[in-house]
Design an enzyme around this catalytic site. Sequence first.
Site, mmCIF file in Angstrom:
data_model
loop_
_atom_site.group_PDB
_atom_site.id
_atom_site.type_symbol
_atom_site.label_atom_id
_atom_site.label_comp_id
_atom_site.label_asym_id
_atom_site.label_seq_id
_atom_site.Cartn_x
_atom_site.Cartn_y
_atom_site.Cartn_z
ATOM 1 N N GLY A 271 2.300 -6.305 13.302
ATOM 2 C CA GLY A 271 1.070 -6.517 12.542
ATOM 3 C C GLY A 271 1.098 -7.626 11.515
ATOM 4 C CG HIS B 207 4.142 -9.893 -0.293
ATOM 5 N ND1 HIS B 207 3.431 -10.105 0.871
ATOM 6 C CD2 HIS B 207 5.017 -10.931 -0.388
ATOM 7 C CE1 HIS B 207 3.847 -11.213 1.456
ATOM 8 N NE2 HIS B 207 4.802 -11.732 0.712
ATOM 9 C CB CYS C 202 1.704 -6.545 -19.686
ATOM 10 S SG CYS C 202 3.096 -7.563 -20.220
ATOM 11 C CB CYS D 56 2.960 -6.649 -25.564
ATOM 12 S SG CYS D 56 2.482 -7.518 -24.038
ATOM 13 C CG ASP E 264 -0.263 -0.275 2.525
ATOM 14 O OD1 ASP E 264 0.857 0.236 2.730
ATOM 15 O OD2 ASP E 264 -0.847 -0.993 3.362
#
Length: 272
Positions: free
Chosen positions: A219, A129, A137, A179, A114
């Site tokens: 957390g 992550h 893409c 692409c 985030d």
Amino acid sequence: MAEGGESVEHVAQLIRNANRVVVFSGAGMSAESGISTFRQPEVGVWANKLGLAYFGTPFGWWATPGRAWKTYLHYFRNPIARAKPNAGHLALAELEKLLQKDGKQLYIITQNVDGLHQRAGSSTVFELHGTVYRHVCSKNKHPHEYEIDPVGLDDSDYDPETDEFFNPKKPPRCSHENCSSYLRPDAVLFTESLPNDAWDGAYMAMSPLNDEDVLLVIGTSGVVYPAASIPENAAKRKQTKIIEINPERSALTSTIEASGGIYLQATSAVIL
């Protein structure tokens, strides 16, 4: 479990005396910013099994890109865009400044995508992550040129509600020649490996830690691997002083306590 102001003062003293502080943060770090954790029953992002199928896996983005894009925006990107760094994020950014005045270092290793650590002002963040602020893409992972820098975002005139790039009715496509596949966030989906640069950065931050330093584990549920192996291995090796801050005990708590670490039962926004 440590309780009371005296224990908090002891942790604060450990941090003051450390030459290096490393933070390992998970989804609970951002919960007080209004972002649902992934695994929380009923309200967690993955509690919606359709959401998991559509935008949580590479197959969902390949098979149903339009549905994946809409689901991603509704359940994930838009709540993140509306969120603000909470007191925990801001406290870590301030702690970094205080440590730097004494020639000390603070690094953040996060499982979160985030960007709230950067938006709060933290300067060295390794995103295990990935992030929702970049897109690639779905076919070849070509990086798209449109990228939002979370640093200073809250002081800019950027309005996430009017950004046409995130139009739910018009999923963006790759701009690379020959692409044109649909875009997806540059975040780690289920079945995918972690990005090498972030993993290498985490190793760089962790490897020098010794018993005079501090690792703050904040957390995280401690069940998502290989990321969870970072604090787990540090605890098993008794590498450094470890303090876990979590409103509930995690899968790592017992290992941390067995290593001589401290568990503080609280949210980061309150205790930091």
